[in-house]
Each structure stands twice: as structure tokens, then as C-alpha cells.
Design a protein around this motif. Structure first.
Motif, PDB file in Angstrom:
ATOM      1  N   ASP A 228     -47.038  22.059 118.815  1.00  0.00           N
ATOM      2  CA  ASP A 228     -46.913  21.433 120.128  1.00  0.00           C
ATOM      3  C   ASP A 228     -48.258  20.962 120.689  1.00  0.00           C
ATOM      4  O   ASP A 228     -48.319  20.474 121.818  1.00  0.00           O
ATOM      5  CB  ASP A 228     -46.199  22.348 121.115  1.00  0.00           C
ATOM      6  CG  ASP A 228     -46.936  23.652 121.365  1.00  0.00           C
ATOM      7  OD1 ASP A 228     -48.030  23.858 120.802  1.00  0.00           O
ATOM      8  OD2 ASP A 228     -46.420  24.489 122.143  1.00  0.00           O
ATOM      9  N   ALA A 229     -49.330  21.093 119.911  1.00  0.00           N
ATOM     10  CA  ALA A 229     -50.596  20.464 120.306  1.00  0.00           C
ATOM     11  C   ALA A 229     -50.539  18.955 120.102  1.00  0.00           C
ATOM     12  O   ALA A 229     -51.381  18.222 120.626  1.00  0.00           O
ATOM     13  CB  ALA A 229     -51.763  21.056 119.519  1.00  0.00           C
ATOM     14  N   PHE A 230     -49.538  18.494 119.350  1.00  0.00           N
ATOM     15  CA  PHE A 230     -49.383  17.076 119.039  1.00  0.00           C
ATOM     16  C   PHE A 230     -48.187  16.491 119.794  1.00  0.00           C
ATOM     17  O   PHE A 230     -47.157  17.149 119.947  1.00  0.00           O
ATOM     18  CB  PHE A 230     -49.153  16.866 117.535  1.00  0.00           C
ATOM     19  CG  PHE A 230     -50.289  17.318 116.668  1.00  0.00           C
ATOM     20  CD1 PHE A 230     -51.324  16.459 116.338  1.00  0.00           C
ATOM     21  CD2 PHE A 230     -50.323  18.622 116.190  1.00  0.00           C
ATOM     22  CE1 PHE A 230     -52.367  16.878 115.548  1.00  0.00           C
ATOM     23  CE2 PHE A 230     -51.368  19.051 115.390  1.00  0.00           C
ATOM     24  CZ  PHE A 230     -52.398  18.178 115.072  1.00  0.00           C
ATOM     25  N   ASP A 231     -48.335  15.244 120.230  1.00  0.00           N
ATOM     26  CA  ASP A 231     -47.200  14.464 120.717  1.00  0.00           C
ATOM     27  C   ASP A 231     -46.493  13.906 119.490  1.00  0.00           C
ATOM     28  O   ASP A 231     -47.115  13.191 118.687  1.00  0.00           O
ATOM     29  CB  ASP A 231     -47.710  13.341 121.622  1.00  0.00           C
ATOM     30  CG  ASP A 231     -46.591  12.459 122.160  1.00  0.00           C
ATOM     31  OD1 ASP A 231     -45.417  12.875 122.093  1.00  0.00           O
ATOM     32  OD2 ASP A 231     -46.899  11.346 122.639  1.00  0.00           O
ATOM     33  N   HIS A 232     -45.223  14.215 119.294  1.00  0.00           N
ATOM     34  CA  HIS A 232     -44.537  13.761 118.084  1.00  0.00           C
ATOM     35  C   HIS A 232     -43.038  13.640 118.347  1.00  0.00           C
ATOM     36  O   HIS A 232     -42.503  14.173 119.317  1.00  0.00           O
ATOM     37  CB  HIS A 232     -44.797  14.722 116.921  1.00  0.00           C
ATOM     38  CG  HIS A 232     -44.212  16.095 117.106  1.00  0.00           C
ATOM     39  ND1 HIS A 232     -42.948  16.444 116.655  1.00  0.00           N
ATOM     40  CD2 HIS A 232     -44.712  17.213 117.703  1.00  0.00           C
ATOM     41  CE1 HIS A 232     -42.705  17.694 116.947  1.00  0.00           C
ATOM     42  NE2 HIS A 232     -43.758  18.203 117.587  1.00  0.00           N
ATOM     43  N   ASP A 233     -42.369  12.932 117.440  1.00  0.00           N
ATOM     44  CA  ASP A 233     -40.922  12.757 117.522  1.00  0.00           C
ATOM     45  C   ASP A 233     -40.213  13.477 116.385  1.00  0.00           C
ATOM     46  O   ASP A 233     -39.087  13.136 116.030  1.00  0.00           O
ATOM     47  CB  ASP A 233     -40.568  11.270 117.517  1.00  0.00           C
ATOM     48  CG  ASP A 233     -41.007  10.563 116.237  1.00  0.00           C
ATOM     49  OD1 ASP A 233     -41.643  11.224 115.364  1.00  0.00           O
ATOM     50  OD2 ASP A 233     -40.744   9.358 116.095  1.00  0.00           O
ATOM     51  N   GLY A 234     -40.900  14.459 115.795  1.00  0.00           N
ATOM     52  CA  GLY A 234     -40.365  15.168 114.643  1.00  0.00           C
ATOM     53  C   GLY A 234     -41.055  14.776 113.356  1.00  0.00           C
ATOM     54  O   GLY A 234     -40.983  15.511 112.356  1.00  0.00           O
ATOM     55  N   ALA A 235     -41.721  13.601 113.348  1.00  0.00           N
ATOM     56  CA  ALA A 235     -42.458  13.161 112.167  1.00  0.00           C
ATOM     57  C   ALA A 235     -43.815  13.858 112.168  1.00  0.00           C
ATOM     58  O   ALA A 235     -44.846  13.277 112.517  1.00  0.00           O
ATOM     59  CB  ALA A 235     -42.629  11.646 112.171  1.00  0.00           C
ATOM     60  N   LEU A 236     -43.792  15.133 111.782  1.00  0.00           N
ATOM     61  CA  LEU A 236     -44.978  15.981 111.877  1.00  0.00           C
ATOM     62  C   LEU A 236     -45.016  16.921 110.683  1.00  0.00           C
ATOM     63  O   LEU A 236     -44.017  17.582 110.377  1.00  0.00           O
ATOM     64  CB  LEU A 236     -44.927  16.801 113.175  1.00  0.00           C
ATOM     65  CG  LEU A 236     -46.014  17.838 113.378  1.00  0.00           C
ATOM     66  CD1 LEU A 236     -47.309  17.172 113.818  1.00  0.00           C
ATOM     67  CD2 LEU A 236     -45.580  18.877 114.422  1.00  0.00           C
ATOM     68  N   THR A 237     -46.153  16.972 110.007  1.00  0.00           N
ATOM     69  CA  THR A 237     -46.359  17.998 108.987  1.00  0.00           C
ATOM     70  C   THR A 237     -46.570  19.318 109.709  1.00  0.00           C
ATOM     71  O   THR A 237     -47.528  19.472 110.463  1.00  0.00           O
ATOM     72  CB  THR A 237     -47.582  17.667 108.111  1.00  0.00           C
ATOM     73  OG1 THR A 237     -47.393  16.390 107.505  1.00  0.00           O
ATOM     74  CG2 THR A 237     -47.765  18.708 107.025  1.00  0.00           C
ATOM     75  N   LYS A 238     -45.646  20.262 109.508  1.00  0.00           N
ATOM     76  CA  LYS A 238     -45.646  21.491 110.295  1.00  0.00           C
ATOM     77  C   LYS A 238     -46.891  22.336 110.019  1.00  0.00           C
ATOM     78  O   LYS A 238     -47.560  22.194 109.010  1.00  0.00           O
ATOM     79  CB  LYS A 238     -44.378  22.290 110.030  1.00  0.00           C
ATOM     80  CG  LYS A 238     -43.084  21.539 110.361  1.00  0.00           C
ATOM     81  CD  LYS A 238     -43.044  21.095 111.823  1.00  0.00           C
ATOM     82  CE  LYS A 238     -41.678  20.527 112.214  1.00  0.00           C
ATOM     83  NZ  LYS A 238     -41.398  19.231 111.562  1.00  0.00           N
ATOM     84  N   ARG A 239     -47.144  23.231 110.945  1.00  0.00           N
ATOM     85  CA  ARG A 239     -48.409  23.957 111.018  1.00  0.00           C
ATOM     86  C   ARG A 239     -48.842  24.582 109.681  1.00  0.00           C
ATOM     87  O   ARG A 239     -49.951  24.341 109.202  1.00  0.00           O
ATOM     88  CB  ARG A 239     -48.293  25.043 112.088  1.00  0.00           C
ATOM     89  CG  ARG A 239     -49.549  25.821 112.355  1.00  0.00           C
ATOM     90  CD  ARG A 239     -49.320  26.830 113.468  1.00  0.00           C
ATOM     91  NE  ARG A 239     -50.557  27.332 114.017  1.00  0.00           N
ATOM     92  CZ  ARG A 239     -50.638  28.072 115.123  1.00  0.00           C
ATOM     93  NH1 ARG A 239     -49.542  28.394 115.781  1.00  0.00           N
ATOM     94  NH2 ARG A 239     -51.817  28.497 115.556  1.00  0.00           N
TER      95      ARG A 239
END
Length: 405
Positions: A228-239
Motif C-alpha cells: 500500500d506504499a504504491f498507488d496501483h490498480d492490482g498490477a503490482l508485484t507483491k511485496r
């Protein structure tokens, strides 16, 4: 420009001619041409006989032709303080070679600021906002850090105070040191959260003892920022997968990353946060996601991230050769891996993740073709299970990591 006589680069402070040592004065007296900012040229007495040529704007693109025009003449360059601290000295050495540049230093604004603050230089982080985005200091906001910001103008201290307050670091102690070393030297102390000093001398350094407000989340520079440090729409490589990817990408000072199919840009952002001397290009086809990448880069202190809007492999044409490549999106698009592999420098690293069967098949095929390691990553997190608590598995990730011979 080459000559049997090196270009002299003389550092000068706010105290002007009176503060120069004998070697600096002699270099200026001996010169036929002196190049420098108008402010610096105005500090020279009439007894310096050289022609005075002010820098053009913008300077760096014009520098090679400007030097070539002075070929064969005894040339001296004036610079602020230590010419090798965020100064013109490094640019001249890069253009002419170290044997063609003689640098005569003066106490830098950094050294003077540390002396005034009583700070040991080796413990201080220095960032320049001259010609750079001020959001770059967000990366350095860690409680207890001693931070010096080189200001481009009189409005910078107030802008620094606003940035710190917005980021949750309004409790930071601020000192503005103006005209260091000159007769008009001035110091103003306060706190970021209620900074109210009027703009003063444009030649100033902002000294910060960084402190967080209660409840402020402190973000480390090691990989694995909270999602949640990133603004994203789900297109995110998880932590966890992101941290493992960056471990294999192995960012090193001076290296360039391509983040292909960047989504939120999380890989590129964390690559840049790992070391200020790295660089990165995020390639993203969707405009809304490209916009998010730019927002994330600024909010997380790496506004230098270059965002390329377009679809790989076509969008990769003309980009500088990378030292590392992460392929997060477009795995099954023909030509993506071939283009990335062809551009990758020898010894460079390529990492890719897949969460679909189609993506896994592509990674398996690439591994069979080029070698490297295939790893399956499984993460489980505690979650409610009815009236009890159990482990909830996340979607498995397949990672392919390979180095180019």
C-alpha cells in the motif's frame, strides 16, 4: 578541445577574491579567458586582465562548443566552492580528461555548513535541488538523518518545509544557512511544521535533522516496501515477490534497469531507492498505469525514473542498453524476451515472473533456451477462517532468473 596546458578550474566562495589562495589568484591572473557564472565573474577585481565570458543557458549542451572556441588560449573556469562537489569540475573532466583539468578547490558550501552546524561530514547526507526535482529528498527521510539540501533559490527552504510536513516529517529541525563564508552570512532556525521565515538570500543551504511525527510510516531503502506504499490498480508485484526479484536483479551503483510491462512501477521504484546512483526506465502500454508510475516515483523519492509509454518490444527500440531487465507484463507477446536479451549487457541479469499457466509455459520455454533458474514462490498469510484463524495462500508466482554470458 586538447591542449598542452590544462584548463584551470578555480573554486570561489561568497568572500570572493579575498578568500582565494595564492594558487587560485595566480591561475586567474595568468588566464586569457575566464568562464563562469555572472555572479562569480563579478567577484573578480579589475586587476584580473582576462576576457570574461559568462555561461550560456542551458550550459551543459553548449559546453563542448564553448571550450572548442577557446582552444589555444589560457583558460580558467570559475566555480562555486569545491568544483568537484555537484560542480562544473566533473563535467570538464568527463569532456577533456583528468590530465587536461587542474582543479583548485575552495571550502565547499557542504564543508562550511557542517562546520556551522557542528556535524561530522562523514555522517551527513547531501542532496542537491539545483536543476533537480525536490521530491528526490523523500528517499532520505529517515528519523535521525542529518541532511543538507543545496538550494537553487530563496524559495527552496519553504518548499522543503512543505514537503517534509506533507510527508509526516514536520517535526524535523530546519536551519537555513545563507551566503556561507561571506560578509552577509545569515542563519535562521526553526521546524518544518511551522516554518514561516521570509525568503532571503538565494545562495543558501538547508540543514535538516530529520524527525518523524507520531504515527508516520518510515520506509526503508531495502527492497520490500508495503504494497500500500504504491498507488496501483492490482498490477503490482507483491511485496515478497518484489523483494526476491530485486535480490536477483542485484542493483549496483551506475547500473540501468528496464522494467518492462511495469504496471505500478514498483520494481523500478525500489531499484532506484536501493542506490541513488542507479537509473531505471519503466515501460508501460496503458496511459493510466504510466501516470501511476510517475506518481509513485515522486511520492517515494525517485522522480528521476523515466517512464516510456508504449508496448514492448517496439517501445524498447532506442533505449540505452540495460544492465538488468525485469519483465512483469507482456510475457507472451512475441519478441519481448528476444529484444530484452539482445539489448542486455554482458553479465546483465534478466528476471521475469508469471502467475498464469500461459506465462509459466513461456518462462519454461525461455529457461530451456537460455538457461537460468526457475523458482516457484508460494506465500501464505494468516486470515480469518470462520470463527477461527488459518493460512490463506496467495497465488503462486514462478520466477525465472538468468544472467547473460
Amino acid at each position: 578541445m586538447t591542449s598542452d596546458r590544462p584548463v584551470s578550474v578555480v573554486g570561489i566562495g561568497a568572500d570572493g577574491w579575498a578568500g582565494l589562495g595564492e594558487s587560485g589568484r595566480r591561475a586567474l591572473q595568468d588566464a586569457q579567458v575566464v568562464l563562469g557564472g555572472q555572479r562569480h565573474l563579478d567577484l573578480l577585481p579589475a586587476t584580473v586582465p582576462a576576457q570574461r565570458v559568462p555561461w550560456p543557458t542551458p550550459l551543459l549542451p553548449a559546453l563542448p562548443d564553448l571550450l572548442a572556441a577557446q582552444a589555444g588560449r589560457r583558460l580558467c573556469v570559475l566555480a562555486s566552492g569545491d568544483p568537484m562537489w555537484f560542480g562544473i569540475g566533473a563535467h570538464l573532466v568527463r569532456l577533456l580528461g583528468p590530465g587536461q583539468v587542474r582543479v583548485i578547490t575552495h571550502p565547499s558550501a557542504i564543508a562550511l555548513a557542517c562546520a556551522r552546524m557542528g556535524w561530522p561530514v562523514e555522517r551527513v547526507t547531501v542532496r542537491s535541488a539545483v536543476g533537480r526535482d525536490l521530491d528526490g529528498i523523500r528517499r532520505d527521510l529517515v528519523p535521525g538523518r542529518l541532511l543538507l539540501v543545496l538550494s537553487p533559490d530563496a524559495a527552496t527552504p519553504a518548499a522543503v518545509a512543505r514537503l517534509l510536513t506533507d510527508a509526516g516529517y514536520g517535526a524535523s529541525e530546519m536551519t537555513v544557512l545563507a551566503a556561507l563564508g561571506g560578509d552577509g552570512e545569515r542563519r535562521v532556525d526553526g521546524w518544518a511544521r511551522n516554518w514561516s521565515a521570509e525568503p532571503g538570500d538565494p545562495l543558501n543551504v538547508v540543514a535538516l535533522r530529520v524527525a518523524a511525527e507520531p504515527g508516520t510510516r518510515v520506509l526503508a531503502t531495502v527492497p520490500g516496501l508495503p504494497d500500500d506504499a504504491f498507488d496501483h490498480d492490482g498490477a503490482l508485484t507483491k511485496r515478497e515477490a518484489r523483494a526476491l526479484a530485486l535480490a536477483r536483479l542485484a542493483p549496483t551503483a551506475g547500473e540501468l534497469l528496464w522494467d518492462v510491462g511495469a504496471g505500478s512501477g514498483s520494481i523500478a521504484v525500489e531499484w532506484l531507492r536501493s542506490d541513488p546512483a542507479t537509473s531505471a526506465v519503466a515501460v508501460e502500454a496503458r496511459d493510466d498505469r504510466a501516470d501511476r508510475i510517475a506518481v509513485n516515483a515522486r511520492s517515494l523519492g525517485v522522480p528521476q525514473l523515466r517512464v516510456v509509454r508504449g508496448r514492448a518490444p517496439e517501445a524498447l527500440d532506442g533505449l540505452p542498453a540495460p544492465d538488468a531487465v525485469f519483465v512483469g507484463g507482456g510475457l507472451t507477446t512475441p519478441g519481448v524476451f528476444d529484444a530484452a536479451w539482445a539489448a542486455l549487457r554482458p553479465g546483465g541479469r534478466l528476471v521475469s515472473h508469471a502467475v498464469t499457466l500461459e506465462g509459466e509455459r513461456e518462462l519454461a520455454a525461455q529457461a530451456a533456451r537460455r538457461g537460468g533458474d526457475l523458482t516457484r514462490l508460494s506465500i501464505e498469510r494468516v486470515a480469518p477462517l470462520g470463527s477461527f484463524t488459518g493460512w490463506k495462500p496467495a497465488r503462486p508466482v514462478v520466477q525465472w532468473a538468468v544472467s547473460r554470458p
